[in-house]
Write an enzyme that holds these catalytic residues in place. Structure first.
Site, short mmCIF file in Angstrom:
data_model
loop_
_atom_site.label_atom_id
_atom_site.label_comp_id
_atom_site.label_asym_id
_atom_site.label_seq_id
_atom_site.Cartn_x
_atom_site.Cartn_y
_atom_site.Cartn_z
NE ARG A 183 -3.67 -2.38 0.20
CZ ARG A 183 -3.32 -3.48 -0.48
NH1 ARG A 183 -2.27 -3.47 -1.28
NH2 ARG A 183 -4.03 -4.58 -0.41
CB SER A 233 -9.04 -3.00 4.67
OG SER A 233 -9.45 -4.18 4.07
CD GLU A 303 -5.66 -0.39 2.96
OE1 GLU A 303 -5.30 -1.43 3.56
OE2 GLU A 303 -6.28 -0.41 1.89
#
Ligand SMILES: Cc1cc2nc3c(=O)[nH]c(=O)nc-3n(C[C@H](O)[C@H](O)[C@H](O)COP(=O)(O)OP(=O)(O)OC[C@H]3O[C@@H](n4cnc5c(N)ncnc54)[C@H](O)[C@@H]3O)c2cc1C
Length: 316
Positions: A183, A233, A303
């Protein structure tokens, strides 16, 4: 919360009109709740949807000159925007959504949806983007975040990206130059803005490609609370653990703050169950972090990106 700019807002709007020319591409006090998958977020002072690269570079140059905070919005699928909104300029590249294919190379504008790219790849019997079919982001957001699912990641298929750099120049970066990680891309630090990207795919069997995409989407529908607004998420996967499992084991499945809830279906998702607010989302996220740290000694790192809060983890 009012912020005083160097010029009155009407003059700024006029300056934007001189750059973009079309008044319908300049909005003021635009509620951001309608531009995020959480369905949360107060108004942005200016919301611009340029159509040409020259307009984008001119807008950024103008914002810098006027010290106007600016932020590039993709599909708002990884974003929590404050209830107060954003004092500054939101730039959406939604008109940059052209997708083309030549042999095994596909090119997509930053504002194209990943799902549209994956679907076009399947039309051309090109394999490699099946994992991306159900990720509700744009090319720009997905490259910046190195989005991924089911063992696939953007960095496995990205060939190069055309980027508007902080110094106002446009450069093409190779995959290696973007230093992808989990990420992560170097654009997070360099604050480069993706204008378009090229993907290197492989000829495959169209039926198999479509079947794989359908299978991933079925798995998503079964496991993820897609029936409620969310930003996917909430936390990154901590090394050696799964965020959802830790949250569930901490007894936080279904935990609520106001209208926000830790999903009963998938504890890794925070959902907007009933007209939740950004403040409630923040409190819930912070409570989850505290309890998981206390119980398991694991620090959960969000995230999702935060916008419009005093200590947000975003650019500008
Ligand atoms: C139901 C659901 C499921 C999801 N599943 C997944 C999944 O499986 N895997 C996964 O990785 N993510 C998943 N996500 C999260 C999200 O879709 C991805 O992170 C996506 O890449 C974000 O793209 P976006 O265009 O929506 O970006 P936004 O949320 O609009 O913005 C995110 C960040 O990208 C930046 N950005 C936007 N456009 C550009 C640009 N052109 N250049 C540079 N930076 C830019 C923004 O400034 C911001 O910092 C999911 C989200 C939802 C709601």
């Amino acid at each position: 919360m009012a912020l005083t700019y160097q010029k009155p807002n009407d003059e700024i709007a006029q300056d934007f009109l001189n750059i973009i020319k079309k008044s319908e591409h300049i909005k003021r006090q635009e509620p951001l709740a309608g531009h995020t998958t959480f369905r949360i977020g107060g108004p942005a002072d200016f919301f611009l949807t340029p159509e040409k690269e020259e307009e984008v570079t001119a807008i950024v140059a103008y914002c810098k000159q006027q010290q106007l905070p600016y932020f590039f919005l993709g599909n708002g699928s990884n974003l929590l925007v404050s209830d107060d909104g954003w004092r500054g300029v939101i730039i959406s590249l939604k008109h940059f959504r052209k997708i083309s294919a030549e042999e095994e190379i596909m090119t997509a504008g930053a504002g194209a949806l990943l799902s549209a790219l994956a679907s076009k790849a399947a039309d051309h019997a090109l394999a490699g983007l099946e994992f991306a079919a159900g990720i509700p982001g744009t090319i720009g957001g997905a490259v910046m975040m190195n989005a991924g699912a089911y063992g696939g990641e953007i960095c496995q298929v990205l060939k190069s990206a055309r980027v508007l750099c902080e110094d106002g120049t446009i450069r093409t970066y190779s995959n290696e130059e973007l230093s992808f990680g989990y990420r992560y891309s170097s654009l997070k630090e360099s604050h480069g803005i993706v204008l378009s990207a090229e993907f290197a795919l492989k000829k495959g069997n169209q039926e198999e490609i479509r079947a794989k995409m359908a299978d991933y989407n079925t798995r998503r529908r079964e496991k993820q609370p897609l029936e409620y607004p969310s930003a996917g998420s909430t936390f990154k996967r901590p090394e050696g653990y799964f965020a959802g499992k830790l949250i569930e084991d901490a007894g936080l499945k279904g935990y609520r703050v106001g209208g926000m809830e830790v999903s009963e279906k998938h504890s890794g998702f925070v959902i907007n169950k009933n007209h939740g607010t950004a403040e409630e989302a923040r409190k819930l996220i912070s409570d989850v972090q505290t309890v998981v740290l206390e119980k398991f000694g694991v620090r959960l790192e969000p995230e999702i990106r935060f916008l419009g809060f005093t200590e947000d983890n975003n650019r500008k």
